[in-house]
Design an enzyme around this catalytic site. Structure first.
Site, short mmCIF file in Angstrom:
data_model
loop_
_atom_site.label_atom_id
_atom_site.label_comp_id
_atom_site.label_asym_id
_atom_site.label_seq_id
_atom_site.Cartn_x
_atom_site.Cartn_y
_atom_site.Cartn_z
N HIS A 178 34.94 -73.15 9.34
CA HIS A 178 36.08 -72.18 8.43
C HIS A 178 35.09 -71.84 7.49
CE1 HIS A 178 35.40 -76.30 6.28
NE2 HIS A 178 35.49 -75.58 5.48
N HIS A 240 26.99 -74.91 7.57
CA HIS A 240 27.53 -73.62 7.08
C HIS A 240 27.01 -73.15 6.02
CE1 HIS A 240 31.87 -75.51 7.42
NE2 HIS A 240 31.37 -76.39 6.71
#
EC number: 1.1.1.49
Length: 496
Positions: A178, A240
């Site tokens: 995300h 990430h």
């Protein structure tokens, strides 16, 4: 408008579905961005019907969105919602799912399968779908979405990849991160490659080092079961922050298609200098938060959290030094850092340039001017800023640091949520912001030596008080004493 599909959520009553997926789908529907004939099918073990499912979704959205939940908009959205009671552990129920998808009221022939499940169940779910032939693209397309972590170490990731590919082709698999949907992360790509002025500066000749930080005020909350098996290195850095590094360091892709972009990111990961077993201590640091104060509130230490082993050495803070051995970045250190219970929420890419190679101001009050910084905020500030030196008005030669803000600087206010952006990409079939299998494997190859070293070193772990910026001992990974962590956008925060 993309093709209509049935968006099937496995684990539809879980935390991710309630707090991220369903709110994102509702907002997209409200904005008129979903295909008109698209349906949303919740899969779960609970004995619910469509009416109960719609009631529960209304309650969850109300808790999440508050006054921004409009009853008229939800009324339209609720017509898309369907529920099927099924257990992926029961192979026999897969035929029931196939029948429901084939005979559902106006269900389109295209299907998204979103695995909002624990990672340990990804293989089971993929086999479950294949058993009923729901992976086959005979009539319409099929897309499988998996959340991180993609495995828990290199070998496990390879096994997971093999199991997924046994039933689904690579073009059908969407490995979602995300972070890649955040506005500023996507803006890094445009900022780098749509502005010619930066290219001559973007290399080892002018850049001193790069810092990528993700700090959180929050602790592990109710995620102890997951966090005890993951830790900060797996949870944030392997996924990430490695993606942030690849975006900052990649070469311009040949085109904007997904494969060209992912090819360049993989080249970066392949070029990262391997960390030898004996060098882990010099390149990586871990720590765990202890009791402390955040916003005048006493908070417990990690070992005091519910369901955490009192002898645990799981890291809640991890810092890493990496080198990219290619022509552009040779010997430029990249520092990656993440931590929970830090002083503030801050996700930031900070690029420090070298000092000017002259002594022009040595006999003035300026003497040695501070270095320039380029700052890219991910959250809560979503902004790009450059720090430069300007002369102060008045008598004498004095300088001060000022910041040049990109016009995109803002905080709060509505924007396209990361999940909204990525869900649209899934429905549209755009892989640009999703991870390819070799991309995942090379990221694991970078951190695997550290995971192995820490897994056998369980006798001691450094601690830091909650509400601080982590342990001072983490500074040992810096190459020089003048390299310090940059915590925020504030000019006063810039290390001297």
């Amino acid at each position: 408008m993309p093709d209509a599909c049935v968006f099937t959520i496995f684990g539809s009553t879980g935390h991710l579905s309630r707090t991220k997926l369903l709110p994102a789908l509702y907002r997209l529907d409200k904005a008129g961005r979903l295909p008109e004939a698209m349906s949303i099918l919740g899969i779960g073990r609970r004995d619910w019907d469509n009416s109960r499912w719609r009631t529960e979704v209304s309650k969850w959205l109300g808790e999440r969105l508050g006054n921004s939940l409009e009853q008229e908009a939800f009324g339209r959205f609720s017509k898309r919602l369907h529920f099927l009671s099924a257990d992926i552990g029961d192979a026999g129920s897969s035929a029931h799912l196939r029948q429901a998808l084939d005979t559902g009221p106006g269900f389109p022939p295209n299907h998204v399968y979103y695995l909002s499940l624990p990672p340990s169940e990804y293989k089971v779910a993929a086999d479950y779908l294949a058993l009923a032939g729901l992976n086959q693209e005979i009539a319409g397309w099929r897309r499988l979405v998996v959340e991180k972590p993609f495995g828990y170490h290199l070998e496990d990731a390879q096994v997971l990849d093999h199991c997924l590919h046994r039933n689904f082709a690579e073009h059908q698999i969407f490995r979602i991160d995300h972070y890649l949907g955040k506005e500023t992360v996507q803006n890094v790509f445009v900022f780098r490659f749509a502005n010619l002025m930066w290219e001559p500066l973007w290399n080892r000749n002018l850049i001193d080092h790069v810092q990528i930080t993700h700090g959180e005020i929050a602790g592990i909350e109710d995620r102890a079961a997951y966090y005890e098996t993951a830790g900060a290195l797996r949870d944030m850095i392997q996924s990430h922050l490695m993606q942030m590094l690849a975006l900052v360091a990649m070469e311009p892709p040949a085109s904007m298609d997904a494969e060209s972009i992912r090819d360049e990111k993989v080249k970066v990961l392949k070029s990262i200098r391997p960390i030898a077993k004996g060098a882990v201590h010099a390149h990586a640091f871990r720590a765990q938060y202890a009791r402390g104060r955040i916003k005048d509130r006493e908070v417990p230490g990690y070992l005091d959290e519910k369901q955490v082993d009192k002898q645990s050495t799981t890291e809640t803070y991890a810092a890493l030094k990496l080198y990219i051995d290619n022509w552009r970045w040779r010997n430029v250190p990249f520092y990656l850092r993440t931590g929970k219970r830090l002083a503030r929420n801050s996700s930031l890419i900070a690029i420090r340039f070298k000092h000017p190679p002259q002594q022009l101001f040595r006999e003035t009050q300026i003497q040695a001017p501070p270095p320039n910084w380029l700052l890219m905020g991910i959250q809560p500030e979503q902004c790009i800023r450059a720090e430069v030196q300007v002369r102060e008005p008045g008598i004498g030669m004095r300088a001060r640091t000022t910041q040049l803000d990109a016009s995109t600087c803002y905080q709060a206010g509505y924007q396209l949520d990361a999940y909204e952006s990525l869900l649209l990409d899934i429905i549209s079939g755009d892989h640009s912001q999703f991870l390819r299998s070799d991309e995942v494997e090379w990221a694991w190859r970078v951190v695997d030596p550290i995971i192995r070293a820490w897994s056998v070193d369980r006798a001691f772990i450094h601690t830091y008080p909650a509400g601080s910026w982590g342990p001072e001992e983490a500074d040992r990974i810096f190459e020089r004493e003048d390299q310090k962590w940059r915590h925020s956008f504030s000019v006063g925060d810039a290390p001297s």
